[in-house]
Every structure is written in structure tokens, then in C-alpha cells.
Motif scaffolding. Structure first.
Motif, PDB file in Angstrom:
ATOM      1  N   GLN A  54     -99.083 -37.145  63.560  1.00 14.26           N
ATOM      2  CA  GLN A  54     -98.466 -36.826  62.272  1.00 14.26           C
ATOM      3  C   GLN A  54     -98.763 -37.941  61.262  1.00 14.26           C
ATOM      4  N   PRO A  55     -98.637 -37.643  59.977  1.00 16.10           N
ATOM      5  CA  PRO A  55     -98.913 -38.666  58.951  1.00 16.10           C
ATOM      6  C   PRO A  55     -98.109 -39.942  59.211  1.00 16.10           C
ATOM      7  N   GLY A  56     -98.790 -41.065  59.228  1.00 21.33           N
ATOM      8  CA  GLY A  56     -98.117 -42.339  59.457  1.00 21.33           C
ATOM      9  C   GLY A  56     -98.152 -42.817  60.882  1.00 21.33           C
TER      10      GLY A  56
ATOM     11  N   THR B  93    -103.210 -39.425  57.155  1.00 17.69           N
ATOM     12  CA  THR B  93    -102.515 -38.952  55.964  1.00 17.69           C
ATOM     13  C   THR B  93    -102.833 -37.471  55.760  1.00 17.69           C
ATOM     14  N   THR B  94    -102.119 -36.884  54.852  1.00 20.45           N
ATOM     15  CA  THR B  94    -102.420 -35.510  54.458  1.00 20.45           C
ATOM     16  C   THR B  94    -102.907 -35.456  53.019  1.00 20.45           C
TER      17      THR B  94
ATOM     18  N   ALA C  79    -101.422 -40.154  50.291  1.00 20.83           N
ATOM     19  CA  ALA C  79    -101.139 -41.578  50.520  1.00 20.83           C
ATOM     20  C   ALA C  79    -102.059 -42.424  49.643  1.00 20.83           C
TER      21      ALA C  79
ATOM     22  N   THR D  89     -91.897 -40.820  60.512  1.00 22.52           N
ATOM     23  CA  THR D  89     -93.156 -40.974  61.247  1.00 22.52           C
ATOM     24  C   THR D  89     -93.934 -42.213  60.825  1.00 22.52           C
TER      25      THR D  89
ATOM     26  N   SER E 230     -94.837 -42.484  57.632  1.00 19.86           N
ATOM     27  CA  SER E 230     -95.732 -41.896  56.633  1.00 19.86           C
ATOM     28  C   SER E 230     -95.849 -42.748  55.376  1.00 19.86           C
TER      29      SER E 230
ATOM     30  N   GLU F 270     -97.130 -40.974  52.667  1.00 16.75           N
ATOM     31  CA  GLU F 270     -97.291 -39.913  51.669  1.00 16.75           C
ATOM     32  C   GLU F 270     -96.338 -40.149  50.494  1.00 16.75           C
TER      33      GLU F 270
END
Length: 622
Positions: free
Chosen positions: A344-346, A367-368, A371, A469, A471, A473
Motif C-alpha cells: 500500500q502507499p507508504g 505512491t499512487t 506524493a 500505512t 503514506s 499522498e
């Protein structure tokens, strides 16, 4: 001869009277702060005209005065540091007590242990959630206290800069007056008083910042910081300003970029109009202003990071699974196979490489697409690592290609046997010695029965009660997490999730509560070196419970050290004050002895004057 005697005796009386006045002034100002003892030095007049009053001198030891100002700056610095360190240490509570941070962590782990012993007990589940909530509230309360301290320092910096600015203006004005104070004994005495006033203001200024002075031939002085920034030049003063912020949050930090700066800075505007950021130039190195800057921008920011790391460790310890790469080899060189399914992101992937300069980490941040292009290594587990991002929005089948693009030439990345996201990373240059990742299993706060023992027990209230997570983002989700971490409302509404990890889990199954307990007390996690725990350049590995204890130990040790340094500095200041007073202060006994001598001299001159008058009267009667 008679007229010469009259003239000499009269001059002697005038000088003695002036000296009595100076001694009396010394005695009267024995307790006046900043007063420097004066002496009057008579001068011999030409011919047989006797003596004249001469000049009024200040008995000043320049070396003692310089040392006094140095120790004054140091004492103001250590006093503020010790005071804030004591307040910061108090936020964490008395180690081992129920109200302390480690006490809250221990209470929560004990409740999990109790639940594991009797999973069917609804009161046990409720108690575990209650202790979990108390723990998050305790972390948030300490973190808010840290930000309150930063806000208080911001206000104090504004006050200190304003006071320092006023002193600079007054010093410049006194320079002008001193240059014009010349001539008679009266004006000389006034000049000495002006010098006292100027010296006292410079010493007061030393409480706020480290200063040094350079004297000019006309009696004025230039005041500079020890780094060389001119603050006063004769009658001109640099203007200091501070653009204070009303509220400080975890993300409000200092930056040389004005657009990114979230706290106030000290700006010096010279008489010519040049503006200097004194914080960016590190121009202030001691005094209360330097201490305030260091505490606000370093010490307390690090304290916030410790709490953020603790909150992140608490959340991810119970929601993540650890993945370790397996050694692999191929045409491209040596490397590793690692299964990143579920990434998952992060959920950073850490590659360990051996370079000519030694071992180093390369951190890959998934990342998605929302970020920052460049991520500050200080926000990762290893602030010395090379950090690169790769986009996972295309799904596991794209992991190999995206990682290969992020690593660039020298690495070959391909799909590997295993899960959908398994990849093989080969290095044809530096030796790739290992790889690891911590992958968050729950995909949402509602994903409480994913089939594994991992549980989204804690969520980030600042991001819609999402699972943490790591993240990036929209910015780092780590910064300020200590204030935002809460118990998952979904689990509060259904406490059976503390036991049931999949449909059909028996109510007496202790697998999940036991796993949660071990994740917090036994399993080791990596905590960033940026938190200041365990070393400056190496991540700290321990259980979450041990990390909480390490935080309290570090703060207690820092407070004790700051107190010891302050006590030593206060002794140094007292010694400097005593030395200055010994050389330049008024000693009542010594001044009284001088006064007796002057009274004798006055009487002698008076007798000479009387004898000369009587002789003159006799001559006039003949």
C-alpha cells in the motif's frame, strides 16, 4: 610667595572637594547595578600653580567585562534550555506510574494479555479498548503539550527580539551622547555615567544574544554578534524584527524558503536597508534567542517526531506483516526475491546495498501519484538513505517495471515466483545484500476480518479514520500522527473483532489477542534515527513497548543533563560577576579610607589657606 600659597591651597581645596564628590558618588552607588567605580586623577599645572582637577576615569577591567558578557549569554541560554527540558520531561509523567506514557503502554499490553487468557470475556474486550483509547489520548496530550511549548517559545522569541531591538536603539543613542560629552569635570562625570548606561545595556543585550564590541577613538562603540553581523555602528542601529505566528502545529517548521516556513524568523535590517535572516545565517549562537530557536526548531520538533514514530509504530505493529527478501542470483548479478503483494502507499521497501564507502540503504516509497516527487529522507526510517518513489496505481503486475525505473541503470527488476506482486531485484554494480518491507494488511478501517491476525485497531482521524500505512499522498501522514491517532470506531462498535479474525473464528480463540500482544511487546520494529533514539545515523530497532520506555529515558536524561549544564554555567556567571565586581565595583571600606585621607588633605589645604590669609592680613596692617 603669599599669593602663590593662596593659589596653591585654593587649587588643592578644589581638587580635594572634587575627589570627595567622586568618592561620595561611589559610596552612594555601591549597590547600583552596572555602576563602575570612578576615580579623579589630578594634573600638575605649569609653574607653581598647584594642581587641577584633571579627568574622571572609570576603573574598568575590559577583559573581565568581556568575560561577564560571554557568561551572561551562556547563562541565559542554559537557563532557558534547562527550563524547557524540565517542562518537557514532566509531560511524560513519572516513569513507571500509571499516568506516565510507559504506564499507559503497559496498561494496554496487560489488558491484551488478560484478553488472550480469556477471549470470551466481553468486559476484557471493553477494558482492552478503553486502555487503547487512554493510550492514544495520552500520546496526543503529550504531543499537544510539545506544541504548546513551541508556541510559548514563539511568543518569547517575539518578546526577546523586541527587547533586543530597543536596547540596540538605546546603545546607538548613547553613543551620540558620549561623543558629545567632553570638557569640564561635570561633563566628564556625565560622560562616565553615560558610559555606565551604555555598558549596562550591552550586558543586558548579551542576555538575548552573543555580542562583542569594538571601541572607536571618539568614544563610541560598534556592537556585533560573535558571527560578525554589525548591530550598532556609532549612532546607527540595525533594526531587528520577528514575524511571529499565532499558532504552531506539527507541520510548522523553519525553512529558508519563506513560502514553506511555518514559524517566525529573526530579520536584521541594516541602516542601508539590507535584510538578513539571522536564523538562516546562524548568526545568533548564544543567549535566550539562540536557545529559543534551537528548542523550537530542533529539540521540540524531535520530541514531536518521537511521539509520531511511537504512534506509527503502535498502529502498524498490529496491522502490518513483515516481509524479508530471499537471496537470488541471475545473469544481472546477485540480488533478492521479495513478495510485495498487498503493498500500500507508504509501505516502504528497504534495499540494503554495499558500496565502496560502506553499507547504505535505498528506500523505495510506493505512491499512487499524489506524493511529492522528492521525499525528505528524514521522514523515513533512515535519514541517510537514498529515497525514490514508484507508482503502484497500476496494480501488482506493474511493480517490477516501476521499481526498475525508480532504481535506474545498474539494476534489473523482473517478476518473480510467488504472489502477484513478487519481484526479483538484481544488481550488476553495487552488492545488494538484502531487502525488507512492512506491508499493511487491512485495506480499510472496516477490514477487521481479513483472515490474518493483523487488525486496524488504530486509525488516522485526520485522514477520514483511514489505516495508517506511512503514506505520503498529499504530504507526509506521519507528521502530527500523534495528535490524530484514535481507536478504530468500527472496532469500538464491534468488540468481537479483537478476537475474531475471520468468519467462523471460535469465541475462545486467543490467536489474535495473543498476536497483538506479541506485536507490541516482542516483535522488533525499526524506528527512525531522526527521533534521536539510539543514535544519529542509525535506525533504532526495538518493540513498541521498549521504544516508549526509551523515549521517557531519553527525555529524563536530557532534562538532567540540561540542569547540570545550567548549574555549571550559573557558577561560571557568578564567578565572572565576582571578578568584574572585584575590579570595577565599589568597595565601601576602601572608599571610606579614601574619604578619610581626603578629609585630611582638605584640612591641610585649609590650614595653608588660613596661614596665608593671616600673613596677608599682617602685611596689610604694617
Amino acid at each position: 610667595m603669599t599669593f602663590n600659597a593662596l593659589s596653591t591651597a585654593t587649587a588643592g581645596l578644589q581638587v580635594t572637594q572634587a575627589q570627595v564628590g567622586i568618592v561620595s558618588q561611589n559610596i552612594a552607588n555601591a549597590g547600583t547595578a552596572g555602576y563602575v567605580r570612578r576615580t579623579l586623577t589630578p594634573i600638575t599645572q605649569s609653574g607653581n600653580a598647584g594642581v587641577a582637577t584633571g579627568t574622571v576615569d572609570r576603573v574598568l577591567d575590559a577583559a573581565a567585562q568581556k568575560q561577564l558578557r560571554l557568561e551572561t549569554s551562556g547563562a541565559a541560554y542554559t537557563d532557558l534550555v534547562a527550563g524547557i527540558a524540565k517542562q518537557l520531561d514532566a509531560l511524560y509523567g513519572t516513569p513507571g506510574s500509571d499516568a506516565a506514557l510507559d504506564g499507559a503502554v503497559n496498561a494496554f499490553t496487560r489488558s491484551l494479555q488478560t484478553l488472550a487468557a480469556n477471549p470470551t470475556s466481553a468486559p476484557n474486550r471493553t477494558a482492552a479498548l478503553s486502555d487503547a483509547s487512554r493510550l492514544t489520548n495520552r500520546i496526543a496530550g503529550i504531543a499537544q503539550g510539545v506544541q504548546d511549548l513551541r508556541g510559548g517559545l514563539e511568543a518569547q522569541l517575539a518578546s526577546d527580539v523586541s527587547a533586543a531591538n530597543t536596547l540596540l536603539t538605546e546603545i546607538a543613542a548613547l553613543n551620540v551622547k558620549i561623543v558629545g560629552a567632553t570638557g569640564s569635570v561635570g561633563s566628564a562625570a556625565t560622560g562616565a555615567e553615560l558610559l555606565d548606561q551604555r555598558d549596562q545595556r550591552i550586558t543586558q543585550l548579551a542576555q538575548y544574544m552573543d555580542v562583542q564590541t569594538t571601541a572607536a577613538n571618539d568614544g563610541s562603540v560598534s556592537v556585533l554578534t560573535s558571527s560578525g553581523v554589525t548591530l550598532v555602528d556609532r549612532g546607527s542601529a540595525t533594526q531587528l524584527s520577528f514575524d511571529a505566528r499565532s499558532q504552531l502545529g506539527p507541520s510548522a517548521v523553519y525553512s529558508t524558503d519563506p513560502a514553506a516556513r511555518g514559524v517566525g524568523t529573526v530579520t536584521a535590517t541594516t541602516p542601508a536597508g539590507t535584510r538578513i535572516d539571522l536564523i538562516a545565517d546562524q548568526a545568533i549562537r548564544s543567549g535566550s534567542i539562540a536557545a529559543g530557536i534551537g528548542l523550537r526548531d530542533d529539540t521540540l520538533v524531535q520530541a514531536q517526531r518521537q511521539l509520531d514514530d511511537l504512534a506509527a509504530g503502535l498502529a502498524r505493529a498490529v496491522s502490518d506483516r513483515s516481509v524479508t527478501g530471499i537471496a537470488a542470483s541471475g545473469a544481472g548479478g546477485s540480488g533478492v526475491d521479495i513478495d510485495l503483494t498487498g503493498l500500500q502507499p507508504g509501505n516502504a521497501v528497504t534495499l540494503r546495498v554495499q558500496t565502496a564507502a560502506g553499507p547504505r540503504n535505498v528506500i523505495l516509497v510506493p505512491t499512487t501519484g499524489n506524493a511529492p516527487a522528492a521525499i525528505d529522507p528524514a521522514l523515513t526510517d533512515d535519514p541517510t538513505a537514498l529515497v525514490a518513489t514508484f507508482d503502484i496505481s497500476g496494480g501488482p503486475s506493474t511493480f517490477a517495471g516501476r521499481i526498475g525505473a525508480a532504481l535506474g541503470p545498474g539494476f534489473t527488476v523482473s517478476a518473480a515466483a510467488g504472489g502477484a506482486g513478487a519481484v526479483r531485484i538484481l544488481s550488476g554494480g553495487v552488492a545488494l545484500t538484502g531487502a525488507s518491507a512492512s506491508i499493511t494488511v487491512p485495506t480499510s478501517a472496516a477490514d477487521t476480518r481479513s483472515g490474518g491476525t493483523q487488525l486496524p485497531l488504530f486509525v488516522d482521524s485526520g485522514y477520514g479514520n483511514s489505516v495508517h500505512t506511512g503514506s505520503f499522498e498529499g504530504g507526509s501522514h506521519l507528521t502530527g500522527l500523534a495528535q490524530r491517532l484514535v481507536v478504530n470506531p468500527k472496532i469500538s462498535a464491534d468488540t468481537s473483532a479483537l478476537v475474531s479474525y475471520q468468519d467462523g473464528t471460535p469465541s475462545g480463540d486467543a490467536t489474535r489477542p495473543q498476536a497483538l500482544y506479541e506485536a507490541l511487546t516482542g516483535a522488533k520494529r525499526t524506528f527512525s534515527a531522526a527521533s534521536g533514539i539510539g543514535g544519529v545515523s542509525a535506525p533504532f530497532s526495538s518493540s513498541v513497548q521498549s521504544f516508549a520506555q526509551a523515549i521517557i529515558d531519553a527525555q529524563g536524561a536530557a532534562a538532567a543533563q540540561a540542569q547540570q549544564l545550567d548549574e555549571g554555567q550559573q557558577i561560571a556567571l557568578s564567578t565572572a560577576q565576582s571578578r568584574f565586581a572585584e575590579q570595577s565595583g565599589v568597595k565601601i571600606d576602601e572608599e571610606m579610607s579614601k574619604l578619610i585621607q581626603l578629609q585630611s588633605a582638605y584640612s591641610a589645604n585649609a590650614r595653608v589657606l588660613t596661614a596665608a590669609k593671616e600673613m596677608l592680613d599682617t602685611l596689610m596692617r604694617i
